[in-house]
Design an enzyme around this catalytic site. Structure first.
Site, PDB file in Angstrom:
ATOM      1  N   LEU A 172     -93.381 -31.020  34.051  1.00 55.57           N
ATOM      2  CA  LEU A 172     -93.259 -32.468  33.817  1.00 55.57           C
ATOM      3  C   LEU A 172     -91.855 -32.939  34.190  1.00 55.57           C
ATOM      4  CD1 LEU A 172     -91.374 -33.234  31.120  1.00 55.57           C
ATOM      5  CD2 LEU A 172     -93.340 -32.355  29.936  1.00 55.57           C
ATOM      6  N   PHE A 231     -86.314 -26.153  45.118  1.00 57.04           N
ATOM      7  CA  PHE A 231     -86.786 -26.921  46.282  1.00 57.04           C
ATOM      8  C   PHE A 231     -86.599 -28.420  46.063  1.00 57.04           C
ATOM      9  CE2 PHE A 231     -89.147 -24.748  49.737  1.00 57.04           C
ATOM     10  CZ  PHE A 231     -88.879 -23.443  49.370  1.00 57.04           C
ATOM     11  N   CYS A 281     -82.056 -29.736  33.769  1.00 57.60           N
ATOM     12  CA  CYS A 281     -82.625 -28.531  34.391  1.00 57.60           C
ATOM     13  C   CYS A 281     -82.192 -28.177  35.806  1.00 57.60           C
ATOM     14  CB  CYS A 281     -84.141 -28.609  34.321  1.00 57.60           C
ATOM     15  SG  CYS A 281     -84.684 -28.545  32.608  1.00 57.60           S
TER      16      CYS A 281
HETATM   17  P1  NAD Z   1     -84.583 -29.601  24.086  1.00 58.14           P
HETATM   18  O1  NAD Z   1     -83.173 -29.215  23.872  1.00 58.14           O
HETATM   19  O2  NAD Z   1     -84.951 -31.052  24.168  1.00 58.14           O
HETATM   20  O3  NAD Z   1     -85.493 -28.980  22.922  1.00 58.14           O
HETATM   21  C1  NAD Z   1     -85.407 -27.654  22.521  1.00 58.14           C
HETATM   22  C2  NAD Z   1     -85.656 -27.597  21.017  1.00 58.14           C
HETATM   23  O4  NAD Z   1     -85.710 -26.221  20.617  1.00 58.14           O
HETATM   24  C3  NAD Z   1     -84.557 -28.237  20.164  1.00 58.14           C
HETATM   25  O5  NAD Z   1     -85.108 -29.261  19.361  1.00 58.14           O
HETATM   26  C4  NAD Z   1     -83.995 -27.070  19.326  1.00 58.14           C
HETATM   27  O6  NAD Z   1     -83.620 -27.438  18.014  1.00 58.14           O
HETATM   28  C5  NAD Z   1     -85.180 -26.123  19.309  1.00 58.14           C
HETATM   29  N1  NAD Z   1     -84.792 -24.741  18.998  1.00 58.14           N
HETATM   30  C6  NAD Z   1     -83.778 -24.013  19.529  1.00 58.14           C
HETATM   31  N2  NAD Z   1     -83.757 -22.783  18.987  1.00 58.14           N
HETATM   32  C7  NAD Z   1     -84.771 -22.737  18.080  1.00 58.14           C
HETATM   33  C8  NAD Z   1     -85.257 -21.736  17.197  1.00 58.14           C
HETATM   34  N3  NAD Z   1     -84.676 -20.535  17.144  1.00 58.14           N
HETATM   35  N4  NAD Z   1     -86.306 -22.021  16.397  1.00 58.14           N
HETATM   36  C9  NAD Z   1     -86.880 -23.250  16.434  1.00 58.14           C
HETATM   37  N5  NAD Z   1     -86.470 -24.240  17.260  1.00 58.14           N
HETATM   38  C10 NAD Z   1     -85.428 -23.982  18.081  1.00 58.14           C
HETATM   39  O7  NAD Z   1     -85.059 -28.842  25.395  1.00 58.14           O
HETATM   40  P2  NAD Z   1     -86.204 -29.310  26.411  1.00 58.14           P
HETATM   41  O8  NAD Z   1     -85.685 -30.326  27.349  1.00 58.14           O
HETATM   42  O9  NAD Z   1     -87.445 -29.574  25.644  1.00 58.14           O
HETATM   43  O10 NAD Z   1     -86.379 -27.973  27.266  1.00 58.14           O
HETATM   44  C11 NAD Z   1     -86.986 -26.827  26.723  1.00 58.14           C
HETATM   45  C12 NAD Z   1     -87.233 -25.829  27.839  1.00 58.14           C
HETATM   46  O11 NAD Z   1     -88.150 -26.394  28.780  1.00 58.14           O
HETATM   47  C13 NAD Z   1     -86.000 -25.449  28.641  1.00 58.14           C
HETATM   48  O12 NAD Z   1     -86.098 -24.110  29.004  1.00 58.14           O
HETATM   49  C14 NAD Z   1     -86.097 -26.322  29.875  1.00 58.14           C
HETATM   50  O13 NAD Z   1     -85.470 -25.731  30.991  1.00 58.14           O
HETATM   51  C15 NAD Z   1     -87.582 -26.393  30.098  1.00 58.14           C
HETATM   52  N6  NAD Z   1     -88.059 -27.614  30.783  1.00 58.14           N
HETATM   53  C16 NAD Z   1     -87.529 -28.828  30.470  1.00 58.14           C
HETATM   54  C17 NAD Z   1     -88.043 -29.976  31.082  1.00 58.14           C
HETATM   55  C18 NAD Z   1     -87.494 -31.348  30.776  1.00 58.14           C
HETATM   56  O14 NAD Z   1     -87.889 -32.291  31.446  1.00 58.14           O
HETATM   57  N7  NAD Z   1     -86.621 -31.520  29.787  1.00 58.14           N
HETATM   58  C19 NAD Z   1     -89.113 -29.863  31.972  1.00 58.14           C
HETATM   59  C20 NAD Z   1     -89.629 -28.599  32.242  1.00 58.14           C
HETATM   60  C21 NAD Z   1     -89.103 -27.484  31.633  1.00 58.14           C
HETATM   61  C1  UGA Z   2     -87.324 -32.161  37.135  1.00 57.95           C
HETATM   62  C2  UGA Z   2     -88.567 -31.826  37.961  1.00 57.95           C
HETATM   63  O1  UGA Z   2     -88.951 -32.982  38.725  1.00 57.95           O
HETATM   64  C3  UGA Z   2     -89.732 -31.394  37.069  1.00 57.95           C
HETATM   65  O2  UGA Z   2     -90.843 -30.987  37.860  1.00 57.95           O
HETATM   66  C4  UGA Z   2     -89.276 -30.226  36.195  1.00 57.95           C
HETATM   67  O3  UGA Z   2     -90.304 -29.856  35.304  1.00 57.95           O
HETATM   68  C5  UGA Z   2     -88.037 -30.633  35.409  1.00 57.95           C
HETATM   69  O4  UGA Z   2     -86.991 -31.045  36.318  1.00 57.95           O
HETATM   70  C6  UGA Z   2     -87.453 -29.515  34.598  1.00 57.95           C
HETATM   71  O5  UGA Z   2     -87.697 -28.369  34.855  1.00 57.95           O
HETATM   72  O6  UGA Z   2     -86.694 -29.905  33.714  1.00 57.95           O
HETATM   73  P1  UGA Z   2     -86.522 -34.236  35.706  1.00 57.95           P
HETATM   74  O7  UGA Z   2     -85.186 -33.595  35.827  1.00 57.95           O
HETATM   75  O8  UGA Z   2     -86.989 -34.639  34.372  1.00 57.95           O
HETATM   76  O9  UGA Z   2     -87.651 -33.283  36.315  1.00 57.95           O
HETATM   77  O10 UGA Z   2     -86.576 -35.551  36.621  1.00 57.95           O
HETATM   78  P2  UGA Z   2     -86.626 -35.765  38.208  1.00 57.95           P
HETATM   79  O11 UGA Z   2     -87.515 -36.897  38.500  1.00 57.95           O
HETATM   80  O12 UGA Z   2     -86.879 -34.520  38.939  1.00 57.95           O
HETATM   81  O13 UGA Z   2     -85.136 -36.249  38.506  1.00 57.95           O
HETATM   82  C7  UGA Z   2     -84.047 -35.361  38.421  1.00 57.95           C
HETATM   83  C8  UGA Z   2     -82.814 -36.036  38.980  1.00 57.95           C
HETATM   84  O14 UGA Z   2     -82.928 -36.210  40.381  1.00 57.95           O
HETATM   85  C9  UGA Z   2     -82.574 -37.437  38.418  1.00 57.95           C
HETATM   86  O15 UGA Z   2     -81.192 -37.617  38.206  1.00 57.95           O
HETATM   87  C10 UGA Z   2     -83.082 -38.354  39.512  1.00 57.95           C
HETATM   88  O16 UGA Z   2     -82.481 -39.612  39.519  1.00 57.95           O
HETATM   89  C11 UGA Z   2     -82.697 -37.563  40.749  1.00 57.95           C
HETATM   90  N1  UGA Z   2     -83.539 -37.890  41.918  1.00 57.95           N
HETATM   91  C12 UGA Z   2     -84.875 -37.637  41.904  1.00 57.95           C
HETATM   92  C13 UGA Z   2     -82.941 -38.427  43.045  1.00 57.95           C
HETATM   93  O17 UGA Z   2     -81.701 -38.644  43.076  1.00 57.95           O
HETATM   94  N2  UGA Z   2     -83.726 -38.696  44.130  1.00 57.95           N
HETATM   95  C14 UGA Z   2     -85.061 -38.463  44.154  1.00 57.95           C
HETATM   96  O18 UGA Z   2     -85.707 -38.736  45.192  1.00 57.95           O
HETATM   97  C15 UGA Z   2     -85.648 -37.922  42.998  1.00 57.95           C
END
Ligand code: NAD
Ligand code: UGA
Length: 466
Positions: A172, A231, A281
């Site tokens: 997402l 990528f 990320c």
């Molecule tokens: P986040 O920091 O928003 O949430 C993580 C949560 O985990 C926090 O609320 C924290 O308190 C909790 N936590 C940490 N240690 C814990 C423990 N021992 N027990 C219970 N809770 C605990 O992080 P996020 O953005 O949700 O990202 C989580 C993972 O998903 C990361 O590995 C990230 O790379 C990946 N990811 C994030 C996104 C994104 O859009 N944010 C998208 C895809 C994947």
């Molecule tokens: C990104 C990926 O799109 C997700 O697929 C992935 O799951 C996620 O990281 C993750 O692993 O956390 P996110 O970082 O939430 O999602 O948002 P994006 O839409 O990818 O944007 C990332 C950054 O790139 C933003 O600062 C955005 O403004 C910038 N961006 C995006 C650009 O500058 N140009 C573009 O064309 C697209």
């Protein structure tokens, strides 16, 4: 072979930007499954339970509606981690995996200590057969460590406890999380236990077409997540490198984007030039990829991906330098308005936002800055700019009204592509600013022909006639 027939109860450890929205959608789509989201952060869990849905800890379009529908029906938020692990047949681990700040790999490797801690909790509290799912983004081979912890703890403890480990990375994007979860491009499941894979698949089949579910071995799944982010980030650095060339040559980045994006092999998405990628990320995952490449004896691969980050940092630096140059080489005693602090539109998240670095550059030049963002809390900006003194003493402040922020300013820099900035009446803004006044549009939000009818000086990213 496991003797689980159906999943009735799920636990997700980590109630963050991924855990909260993902579990909300699972609960919404699977009314017969009880979904428990647990976290050690009491404040976060309290916000998820807040009756006022505008106080949820994560802002995502569509999320509050779903929470309103399913919370306390089949979706529950709690800090009682052990209790809900023990009651669930399937446990997602969705905790943060930030860049390591200490020891070997500091500044590059991912810190998986929270994931390890959660695995130990699962080993301790699980009952019967439990499917443990890596939802967090982690280094390739992490499942080996997860299995080792679960297996060794199991032998000292309760022989009836058994585990399967799967990788099911999340793709997402923030700002479109609900759409992405409800209609994903694909669901990736990595593992070597077909029964466990099928049980997880059955959950997704409640709303996802079977053809969109890809199964692989564990390592392909773990590595695919890093590869996907690499990528995507690479495309942004590529287009940003061309934005600089456009500005030097008289080419226009929009025209370039159309010309290259119509080639089906390249595709039109993710080609928007801007202030560089932010978010929690892309940088973290590419740093991790470079660390892993070095670890596996592939320094050339590491150097290749490192350059994606170098260009990203440079893009922010060159935007700051452009502002400085246009404002006669000094920002001292000048007021600069920052429009947008979130790392992208439709989220309240500021993690690694380009705005942070650009604001710091400006503050180091002695500029006074006023920040407006429709969704970011002032307390977040306080944390992001904590090394800089707030305006009372000279430096920066936050305004909840962008027109007030623009008043008497020498320049406006648009850093986040919020809709409201697209509707700005520039004739009105012109009257508020100190002359000569500049508008810097790093997101290509403004129609140049409109703003050029005002007396504002205008600079836009990748616009060759700047
Ligand atoms: P986040 O920091 O928003 O949430 C993580 C949560 O985990 C926090 O609320 C924290 O308190 C909790 N936590 C940490 N240690 C814990 C423990 N021992 N027990 C219970 N809770 C605990 O992080 P996020 O953005 O949700 O990202 C989580 C993972 O998903 C990361 O590995 C990230 O790379 C990946 N990811 C994030 C996104 C994104 O859009 N944010 C998208 C895809 C994947
Ligand atoms: C990104 C990926 O799109 C997700 O697929 C992935 O799951 C996620 O990281 C993750 O692993 O956390 P996110 O970082 O939430 O999602 O948002 P994006 O839409 O990818 O944007 C990332 C950054 O790139 C933003 O600062 C955005 O403004 C910038 N961006 C995006 C650009 O500058 N140009 C573009 O064309 C697209």
């Amino acid at each position: 072979m496991i003797n689980l027939k159906k999943i009735k109860s799920i636990c997700c450890i980590g109630a963050g930007y991924v855990g909260g929205p993902t579990m909300a959608v699972i609960a919404d789509k699977c009314p017969n499954i009880r979904v428990n989201v647990v976290d050690i952060n009491q404040e976060r869990i309290d916000s998820w339970n807040d009756l006022d849905l505008s106080k949820l800890p994560v802002f995502e379009p569509g999320l509050a509606d779903i929470i309103g529908r399913v919370r306390n029906k089949n979706l529950f938020f709690s800090t009682n981690v052990g209790k809900f692990i023990s009651k669930s047949e399937l446990v997602f681990i969705s905790v943060n995996t930030p860049t390591k700040k200490y020891g070997i790999g500091a500044g590059k490797a991912s810190d998986i200590s929270s994931l390890e801690e959660c695995t130990r909790q699962v080993a301790k509290y699980a009952t019967g057969h439990t499917i443990v799912i890596e939802k967090s983004t982690i280094p390739v081979k992490t499942a080996a460590a997860v299995k080792a912890i679960l297996e060794t703890t199991q032998s000292d403890n309760d022989l009836n406890k058994t585990f399967s480990v799967l990788s099911n990375p999340e793709f997402l994007a923030e700002g479109t999380a609900i759409k992405d979860l409800e209609n994903p491009d694909r669901i990736l499941i990595g593992g070597d236990d077909n029964d466990a894979i099928n049980l997880l698949k059955d959950i997704y089949l409640n709303w996802v077409d079977i053809n969109k579910i890809i199964t692989t071995n564990l390592w392909s799944s773990e590595l695919s997540k890093l590869a996907s982010n690499a990528f995507l980030a690479q495309r942004i650095s590529s287009i940003n490198s061309f934005s600089a060339l456009c500005e030097e040559t008289g080419a226009n980045i929009d025209e370039l984007k159309r010309a290259i994006g119509t080639d089906k092999r390249i595709g039109q998405y993710f080609l928007n030039a801007g202030p560089g990628f932010g978010g929690s990320c892309f940088q973290k995952d590419i740093l991790n990829l470079t660390y892993l490449s070095e670890h596996f004896g592939l320094p050339e691969v590491a150097a290749y991906w490192e350059q994606v980050i170098n260009i990203n940092n440079w893009q922010q630096y060159r935007i700051y330098k452009t502002v400085l140059n246009k404002l006669f080489g000094t920002l001292s005693n000048k007021k600069i308005s920052i429009f947008g602090f979130a790392f992208k539109a439709d989220t309240n998240d500021t993690r690694e936002s380009p705005a942070i670095k650009i604001c710091k550059y400006l503050l180091d030049e002695n500029a006074s800055i006023v920040i407006h963002d429709p969704r970011v809390n002032e307390s977040n900006i306080d944390i992001d700019l904590k090394d800089y003194i707030k305006l009372k003493f000279s430096k920066w402040e936050v305004s909840s009204d962008f027109e007030l922020a623009a008043k008497d300013s020498d320049a406006i820099i648009i850093l986040t592509e919020w809709d409201i900035y697209q509707k700005i009446d520039w004739f009105k803004i012109e009257k508020l600013m100190r002359k000569p006044a500049w508008v810097f549009d790093t997101r290509k939000l403004i129609e140049p022909n409109v703003i050029k009818k005002t007396n504002l000086n205008f600079w836009q990213i990748g616009y060759g006639l700047n």
